[in-house]
Design an enzyme around this catalytic site. Structure first.
Site, mmCIF file in Angstrom:
data_model
loop_
_atom_site.group_PDB
_atom_site.id
_atom_site.type_symbol
_atom_site.label_atom_id
_atom_site.label_comp_id
_atom_site.label_asym_id
_atom_site.label_seq_id
_atom_site.Cartn_x
_atom_site.Cartn_y
_atom_site.Cartn_z
ATOM 1 C CG HIS A 1 65.956 38.634 56.370
ATOM 2 N ND1 HIS A 1 66.900 38.634 57.379
ATOM 3 C CD2 HIS A 1 64.897 39.330 56.871
ATOM 4 C CE1 HIS A 1 66.435 39.304 58.420
ATOM 5 N NE2 HIS A 1 65.221 39.722 58.151
ATOM 6 C CB SER B 1 63.637 39.658 60.795
ATOM 7 O OG SER B 1 64.263 40.895 60.629
ATOM 8 C CG ASP C 1 69.881 38.151 56.340
ATOM 9 O OD1 ASP C 1 69.669 39.316 55.957
ATOM 10 O OD2 ASP C 1 69.409 37.675 57.380
#
Length: 448
Positions: free
Chosen positions: A417, A140, A392
């Site tokens: 994710h 991320s 995601d």
């Protein structure tokens, strides 16, 4: 990989507050976690370094099982560095409140410089580390930092595993994010009934809020078990914002096994939530009762919550992210309620700027990240693996096509994710198993 809890030592580095303008010589303690169980220091084994995200570093160390899984075969030293202004790595002893003169040191550039200085320190002081190649990992925002670290400090970092790193979210189509979330929920039920129910819920909430004598709000207070009672239509606006984030988080955390990253969740939490939203509900109260059951999968999977707290924070401690989102991480999002299941909300940079000035006293710089890091223009970069799961929503801002032969792209069709950064389990889909094999192949290449 060690049994949970993960085994690491906590250490501190006296980090420089300002790496670039040298207007202050003030320091602050930066926290990092270290594990040398498998480190082959006699042969300059590699350093696996996690570029910490927007939160407490333990949350990321304990949800990045890939690094723990592969450390033994590489003889690697594990280091997880905490990002400045998060967790315990707090300049000004954490007494910065909303002072712009103190908050201005919170930036991705300063964080990258922190990591560069910490790695340099470790290689100079740990016996056997002087010639150890460094591989950075991140997911991320941490994945963005890992990629940018390799781009800006190639003399320090040999390669980067950048998982679910939306480095181009700043300029990607702003409606793509919501469409991916909607696709996840649409696929979870026959004829898209789940996403259709969520799409209908926004108007249902408005109608409840408009009922005379606050009868609709009273119904929500009772049936949604709200910690703070609603007494105004504005409360429903706040509830909608909470729900938008909640549906997004479920899509992000749609892992094939139970997890407790942002919140305790069951396996396949999108399917679990959608199980309550399959019917054709006769009225608003019936619909919203089932929506609350779906919402409970996120906020009360453990059944220990006594009420729904709209102000409850996630479990990673990302309380300063809203400042970064206002200053440099300006990511546009656009929803139309037709091609997605969200309430229509057009991206408005002027309204966003006004809110940021009110909240933080900072004016957004929407072009800053692309100006500094280049977005997807990575023609000169090398030794980065970008991985993205197609479940995601952040893949909307990911690198899905290699800009040159020195950058590898990994697509995980069944992946949420940064699933590939997590520990290997028997429930892993084939796509993530293949992804990790590819990542290990490139790590070996970079180390050689």
């Amino acid at each position: 990989m060690p049994d949970s809890p993960y085994i690491y030592e906590t250490a501190w580095y006296n980090q420089t507050l300002d790496h670039f303008t040298f207007t202050t010589d003030e320091k602050f303690p930066q926290k990092y976690l270290i594990n040398d169980t498998w480190w082959n220091k006699d042969k300059s084994g590699p350093i696996f370094f996690y570029t910490g995200n927007e939160g407490i570093i333990e949350a990321f160390a304990e949800n990045s099982g890939l690094m723990w899984d592969i450390a033994p075969q590489f003889g690697a030293l594990l280091v997880f560095a905490e990002h400045r202004y998060y967790g315990k790595s707090l300049p000004f002893d954490g007494k910065f409140d909303k002072d712009p003169k103190k908050l201005g040191y919170l930036s991705s550039e300063e964080a990258l410089a922190d990591y560069a200085e910490l790695i340099t320190h470790l290689k100079a002081t740990l016996k056997g580390a002087k010639k150890s190649p460094v591989i950075v990992f991140g997911g991320s925002y941490g994945g963005m930092l890992a990629a940018w670290f390799r781009v800006k400090y190639p003399h320090i970092v040999a390669g980067a595993i950048a998982a679910s790193a939306p480095i181009a979210q700043f300029t990607s189509p702003p409606d793509a994010f919501g469409r991916i979330v909607t696709s996840d929920f649409t696929a979870a039920a026959p004829n898209g009934t789940c996403s259709k129910s969520i799409r209908k819920s926004w108007d249902a909430l408005d109608r409840m809020a408009a009922l005379p004598n606050n009868t609709g709000l009273d119904w929500l207070n009772t049936n949604w078990k709200l910690c703070t009672a609603f007494n105004d239509k504005q409360n429903v606006t706040d509830l909608k914002a909470y729900l938008s984030d909640l549906w997004t988080n479920l899509a992000m955390m749609d892992y094939p096994y139970p997890t407790s990253f942002l919140a305790p969740l069951p396996a396949n939490p999108v399917n679990a939530a959608c199980a309550s939203l399959l019917g054709d509900f006769k009225d608003d109260k019936a619909l919203l009762s089932h929506v609350f059951s779906a919402v409970s999968v996120y906020f009360n999977y453990t059944t220990t919550a006594k009420c729904l707290d709209l102000g409850q924070q996630d479990d990673i401690g990302a309380d300063m992210w809203s400042y970064q989102a206002c200053s440099e991480m300006v990511m546009p999002f656009d929803y139309d309620g037709i091609n997605d299941m969200f309430e229509p909300a057009k991206w408005d940079i002027n309204a966003f700027t006004k809110q940021c000035v009110e909240d933080w006293g900072v004016t957004p710089r929407p072009n800053m990240a692309n100006l500094i890091y280049g977005g997807r223009s990575l023609e000169a970069a090398s030794n980065i693996v970008f991985s993205n799961g197609l479940l995601d929503p952040w893949s909307s801002g990911g690198v899905l096509k290699a800009p040159n032969n020195n950058i590898s792209i990994v697509i995980i069709h069944e992946g949420a994710h940064h699933l590939d950064l997590r520990a290997a389990t028997a429930a892993d889909p084939v796509g993530v198993i293949t992804a990790r094999k590819t990542e290990r192949k490139y790590i070996r290449k970079w180390i050689r």
